[in-house]
Design a protein around this motif. Sequence first.
Motif, PDB file in Angstrom:
ATOM      1  N   TRP A 163       0.959  -1.184   0.138  1.00 45.42           N
ATOM      2  CA  TRP A 163       0.136   0.251  -0.075  1.00 45.42           C
ATOM      3  C   TRP A 163       1.010   1.183   0.085  1.00 45.42           C
ATOM      4  CZ3 TRP A 163      -4.193   2.256  -1.190  1.00 45.42           C
ATOM      5  CH2 TRP A 163      -4.636   3.469  -0.176  1.00 45.42           C
ATOM      6  N   LEU A 164       2.030   1.052   0.796  1.00 43.64           N
ATOM      7  CA  LEU A 164       2.805   2.529   0.974  1.00 43.64           C
ATOM      8  C   LEU A 164       3.518   2.634  -0.434  1.00 43.64           C
ATOM      9  CD1 LEU A 164       4.073   2.526   4.531  1.00 43.64           C
ATOM     10  CD2 LEU A 164       2.432   3.674   3.713  1.00 43.64           C
ATOM     11  N   VAL A 165       4.107   1.354  -0.845  1.00 45.78           N
ATOM     12  CA  VAL A 165       4.648   1.704  -2.277  1.00 45.78           C
ATOM     13  C   VAL A 165       3.892   2.004  -3.308  1.00 45.78           C
ATOM     14  CG1 VAL A 165       6.391   0.587  -3.767  1.00 45.78           C
ATOM     15  CG2 VAL A 165       6.570   0.141  -1.481  1.00 45.78           C
ATOM     16  N   TRP A 166       2.661   1.519  -3.379  1.00 47.87           N
ATOM     17  CA  TRP A 166       1.723   1.920  -4.178  1.00 47.87           C
ATOM     18  C   TRP A 166       1.573   3.529  -4.314  1.00 47.87           C
ATOM     19  CZ3 TRP A 166      -1.305   0.242  -8.156  1.00 47.87           C
ATOM     20  CH2 TRP A 166      -2.370   0.925  -8.854  1.00 47.87           C
ATOM     21  N   LYS A 167       1.327   4.038  -2.876  1.00 48.81           N
ATOM     22  CA  LYS A 167       0.866   5.359  -2.913  1.00 48.81           C
ATOM     23  C   LYS A 167       2.073   6.433  -3.239  1.00 48.81           C
ATOM     24  CE  LYS A 167      -2.614   6.880  -1.329  1.00 48.81           C
ATOM     25  NZ  LYS A 167      -3.666   7.421  -2.224  1.00 48.81           N
ATOM     26  N   THR A 184       4.781   5.706  -5.171  1.00 52.50           N
ATOM     27  CA  THR A 184       4.986   5.763  -6.688  1.00 52.50           C
ATOM     28  C   THR A 184       3.813   6.078  -7.584  1.00 52.50           C
ATOM     29  OG1 THR A 184       4.364   3.472  -6.973  1.00 52.50           O
ATOM     30  CG2 THR A 184       6.629   3.833  -6.295  1.00 52.50           C
ATOM     31  N   GLY A 185       2.861   6.654  -6.773  1.00 54.95           N
ATOM     32  CA  GLY A 185       1.501   7.107  -7.625  1.00 54.95           C
ATOM     33  C   GLY A 185       0.994   6.107  -8.522  1.00 54.95           C
ATOM     34  N   GLY A 186       1.048   4.824  -7.885  1.00 55.54           N
ATOM     35  CA  GLY A 186       0.294   3.683  -8.551  1.00 55.54           C
ATOM     36  C   GLY A 186       1.148   3.193  -9.479  1.00 55.54           C
ATOM     37  N   ARG A 187       2.268   3.387  -9.526  1.00 54.08           N
ATOM     38  CA  ARG A 187       3.243   2.535 -10.628  1.00 54.08           C
ATOM     39  C   ARG A 187       3.821   1.105 -10.277  1.00 54.08           C
ATOM     40  NH1 ARG A 187       4.703   7.910 -10.604  1.00 54.08           N
ATOM     41  NH2 ARG A 187       6.741   7.565  -9.386  1.00 54.08           N
ATOM     42  N   TYR A 230      12.430  -1.028  -6.397  1.00 58.82           N
ATOM     43  CA  TYR A 230      11.146  -1.200  -6.968  1.00 58.82           C
ATOM     44  C   TYR A 230      10.428   0.042  -7.863  1.00 58.82           C
ATOM     45  CZ  TYR A 230      12.223  -3.865  -2.929  1.00 58.82           C
ATOM     46  OH  TYR A 230      12.535  -4.625  -1.993  1.00 58.82           O
ATOM     47  N   GLY A 231      10.968   1.550  -7.578  1.00 57.97           N
ATOM     48  CA  GLY A 231      10.557   2.525  -8.246  1.00 57.97           C
ATOM     49  C   GLY A 231      10.925   3.536  -7.459  1.00 57.97           C
ATOM     50  N   THR A 232      10.451   4.892  -7.993  1.00 65.41           N
ATOM     51  CA  THR A 232      10.789   6.049  -7.050  1.00 65.41           C
ATOM     52  C   THR A 232       9.726   6.891  -6.423  1.00 65.41           C
ATOM     53  OG1 THR A 232      10.506   7.345  -9.035  1.00 65.41           O
ATOM     54  CG2 THR A 232      12.733   6.390  -8.705  1.00 65.41           C
ATOM     55  N   ALA A 233      10.001   7.647  -5.480  1.00 61.65           N
ATOM     56  CA  ALA A 233       8.844   8.270  -4.781  1.00 61.65           C
ATOM     57  C   ALA A 233       9.111   9.758  -5.080  1.00 61.65           C
ATOM     58  CB  ALA A 233       9.076   8.053  -3.234  1.00 61.65           C
ATOM     59  N   PRO A 288       9.584  16.463  -2.341  1.00 63.94           N
ATOM     60  CA  PRO A 288      10.106  17.795  -3.078  1.00 63.94           C
ATOM     61  C   PRO A 288      11.340  17.961  -3.716  1.00 63.94           C
ATOM     62  CG  PRO A 288       8.785  17.818  -0.938  1.00 63.94           C
ATOM     63  CD  PRO A 288       9.115  16.253  -1.069  1.00 63.94           C
ATOM     64  N   GLY A 289      11.183  18.231  -4.528  1.00 62.70           N
ATOM     65  CA  GLY A 289      12.527  18.476  -5.564  1.00 62.70           C
ATOM     66  C   GLY A 289      13.253  17.212  -6.022  1.00 62.70           C
ATOM     67  N   ALA A 290      12.723  16.009  -5.722  1.00 64.75           N
ATOM     68  CA  ALA A 290      13.635  14.964  -6.153  1.00 64.75           C
ATOM     69  C   ALA A 290      12.686  13.782  -6.278  1.00 64.75           C
ATOM     70  CB  ALA A 290      14.542  14.606  -5.206  1.00 64.75           C
ATOM     71  N   GLN A 291      13.179  12.839  -7.092  1.00 64.45           N
ATOM     72  CA  GLN A 291      12.709  11.339  -7.132  1.00 64.45           C
ATOM     73  C   GLN A 291      13.636  10.403  -6.519  1.00 64.45           C
ATOM     74  OE1 GLN A 291       9.930   9.867  -8.630  1.00 64.45           O
ATOM     75  NE2 GLN A 291       9.053  12.045  -9.378  1.00 64.45           N
TER      76      GLN A 291
END
Length: 497
Positions: A168-172, A174-177, A224-227, A230-233
């Motif tokens: 759930w946290l990683v989904w949120k 990464t914006g669902g990616r 797994y992806g990027t979050a 503010p100012g960075a992925q």
Amino acid sequence: MPAPYILALDQGTTSSRAILFDSEQNILAVRQHELAQHYPQAGWVEQDPMDIWSTQYAAMLETLAAADVPAGEVAAIGVTNQRETTILWDRNTGRPIAPAIVWQCRRTAPLVDELVRQGLSDHIRRTTGLIPDAYFSATKIKWLLDHVDGAREKAARGDILFGTVDSWLVWKLTGGRAHVTDATNAARTMLFDIHTLDWDDTLLEALGIPRAMLPRVCSSSEIYGTAALPGAQVPIAGIAGDQQAALFGQTCFSPGEAKNTYGTGCFLLMNTGAAACESQNGLLTTIAVQLGDETQYALEGSVFVGGAVIQWLRDELRFFTDSRDAEYYARKVPDTGGVYLVPAFTGLGAPHWDMYARGCLVGLTRGTRREHIIRAAQESIAYQVDDLLAAMARDTGVPLTALSADGGASRDGFLMQFQADISACAIRRPAIRETTALGACYLAGLAAGVWKNRDELRRLWRCDAVFRPEMDADTRARLRRGWAKAVGRSLDWAEHG
């Protein structure tokens, strides 16, 4: 060269916290938000998934602000989480379809009984390493699919997603990616084959759970992806269930090394290496960590109510206003005066696995005082852990002589000494007791290149205190007999649903 900072998100049962570490495992900032639990019926425990997300997100941003570290200087994010807690959400809207069913919730005990009646107990044990119990995610998923209108049909189409809290946290983030979990969390669902490292079709079919709703299972240390901060992925590069993260954070990298986490519950894990050791004494076999193609296994014993018994004394009985006061009151009396408290509020976990056990307080006399009950509550935590240590010794044939301790209650010197005494085992407490977050930090840092290997991490680990047994053998045996008698009074108490 990667930036030296790593952000650990530690989403627990009662709070969401974030900790920023540097490459020398120094803590630069910590922020925490309490998380409410809801009890709509007896034995039911729920949380709001949006509260889980919002408290964790707030803690994350506040930690970066407190440390005055720009997001662009964070090499990676590691996620660790309360396990088994089950969330279903709509893939298209990103909104949960119902409250999260928390690991402590017992509402699905009748569904577990049905699996047992179908003759699936041995299959569950051999395949998942677990014992059929409402503790795990599988029956929680079925319950939600059965009780939320239209959920089963949508899930079959892949429009409803399941995840433990990490997913759930990683989904949120990464914006669902990314709809993922790691092997340590998957191993706690009672749906995952810990030997083939895939979801088990027999159990999916028995529970009517569509494979389309399940997350992709990854290793514990990879990107797994990027979050979007503010100012960075920022790469999300480590995931582990809280107890496996604590085992890794305690640098229990070799077979035979063990830790116990004293949190809301207590969780004892021993690394068994490449061998998945099947317990004959009520323990679970689980995945300790997966790094690349290497999978390490662990024996695990779970105590459902550990530090939560102290919260119960504080909040429901109003015996004190601060949980830290329990140690003070416990030391006011030389013993419990024969009182035993068995905190089986939501059943008993290992090695008893009784979903219908309930709490009991026995041995009361007219001379019993508040201090005796508080001490009995403190001691109940250690007795339950001692039951796990005894079961582990029977499985491995070798009694533990040293145990690494962590978690909030490990600060309690009385509890640590009583644990050493009742278990005849040295208790090692680390300098950094935030080992759950530290494990997530280590896993993310390895994937991000902050550290090259586990040997570097072992060199960083520091011991704060060692508690050695001082109790004589006769006293230990007498106290253990009393505890076993008290546990017997609590078993099979509640009505079967």
